[in-house]
Design a protein around this motif. Structure first.
Motif, PDB file in Angstrom:
ATOM      1  N   CYS A 211       5.741  -4.396   0.642  1.00 46.17           N
ATOM      2  CA  CYS A 211       5.170  -5.602   1.249  1.00 46.17           C
ATOM      3  C   CYS A 211       6.254  -6.597   1.645  1.00 46.17           C
ATOM      4  O   CYS A 211       7.291  -6.688   1.004  1.00 46.17           O
ATOM      5  CB  CYS A 211       4.197  -6.272   0.302  1.00 46.17           C
ATOM      6  SG  CYS A 211       2.690  -5.327   0.115  1.00 46.17           S
TER       7      CYS A 211
ATOM      8  N   ASN B 272       6.429 -10.708   2.489  1.00 43.72           N
ATOM      9  CA  ASN B 272       5.732 -11.989   2.490  1.00 43.72           C
ATOM     10  C   ASN B 272       6.172 -12.779   3.713  1.00 43.72           C
ATOM     11  O   ASN B 272       7.370 -12.919   3.960  1.00 43.72           O
ATOM     12  CB  ASN B 272       6.034 -12.769   1.210  1.00 43.72           C
ATOM     13  CG  ASN B 272       5.397 -12.113   0.007  1.00 43.72           C
ATOM     14  OD1 ASN B 272       4.238 -11.715   0.044  1.00 43.72           O
ATOM     15  ND2 ASN B 272       6.147 -11.976  -1.068  1.00 43.72           N
TER      16      ASN B 272
ATOM     17  N   ARG C  34       0.792 -11.605   3.444  1.00 47.14           N
ATOM     18  CA  ARG C  34       1.490 -10.360   3.113  1.00 47.14           C
ATOM     19  C   ARG C  34       1.229  -9.300   4.175  1.00 47.14           C
ATOM     20  O   ARG C  34       0.089  -9.075   4.567  1.00 47.14           O
ATOM     21  CB  ARG C  34       1.038  -9.840   1.757  1.00 47.14           C
ATOM     22  CG  ARG C  34       1.583 -10.645   0.602  1.00 47.14           C
ATOM     23  CD  ARG C  34       0.944 -10.250  -0.718  1.00 47.14           C
ATOM     24  NE  ARG C  34       1.015  -8.839  -1.009  1.00 47.14           N
ATOM     25  CZ  ARG C  34       1.880  -8.279  -1.859  1.00 47.14           C
ATOM     26  NH1 ARG C  34       2.746  -9.029  -2.490  1.00 47.14           N
ATOM     27  NH2 ARG C  34       1.852  -6.991  -2.080  1.00 47.14           N
TER      28      ARG C  34
ATOM     29  N   ASP D  14      -1.962  -6.722   4.593  1.00 49.77           N
ATOM     30  CA  ASP D  14      -2.145  -6.059   3.298  1.00 49.77           C
ATOM     31  C   ASP D  14      -3.455  -6.496   2.643  1.00 49.77           C
ATOM     32  O   ASP D  14      -3.507  -6.760   1.455  1.00 49.77           O
ATOM     33  CB  ASP D  14      -0.963  -6.390   2.377  1.00 49.77           C
ATOM     34  CG  ASP D  14      -0.991  -5.579   1.093  1.00 49.77           C
ATOM     35  OD1 ASP D  14      -1.460  -4.433   1.129  1.00 49.77           O
ATOM     36  OD2 ASP D  14      -0.554  -6.102   0.054  1.00 49.77           O
TER      37      ASP D  14
END
Length: 111
Positions: free
Chosen positions: A20, A22, A27, A43
């Motif tokens: 992932c 940010n 995300r 996500d």
């Protein structure tokens, strides 16, 4: 003209897995398929908010770990009888480096 930012290297992501990133818009899951294709999608499953980065990658699709909804990594569209979609983000590879189109993130954040 697009601005590209590095989000990692190919070896940072296991085959048929995800990592992932940010961002200011939330995300983003970056996936690597068994054939080393890379895709980026939000996500968050639209069904119940499940973390798609923890789902099972098969081909160019991911199955949500909560309720088995399947999404295309290419289009973000739900597959089969499920309805909905997740946002996709442009990626490109330069050797082992994975780059994401930062201009898309800025445009989405401005919406």
């Amino acid at each position: 003209m697009s601005d590209w930012i590095e989000v990692g290297k190919l070896d940072d992501i296991p085959q048929r897995g995800a990592r992932c990133v940010n961002t200011p818009i939330g995300r983003i899951a970056v996936f690597r398929t068994a054939t080393d294709e890379v895709y980026a999608i939000e996500d968050r499953c639209p069904h119940r908010g499940g973390p798609l980065s923890q789902g099972i990658v098969h081909g160019a699709q991911v199955t949500c770990p909560l309720h088995n909804w399947v999404f295309s990594l290419e289009t973000g569209d739900a597959q089969g009888a499920d309805e909905g979609a997740v946002r996709t983000f442009a990626l490109k590879r330069e050797g082992e480096r994975i780059l994401m189109d930062a201009s898309i993130m800025l445009a989405v954040a401005a919406e």
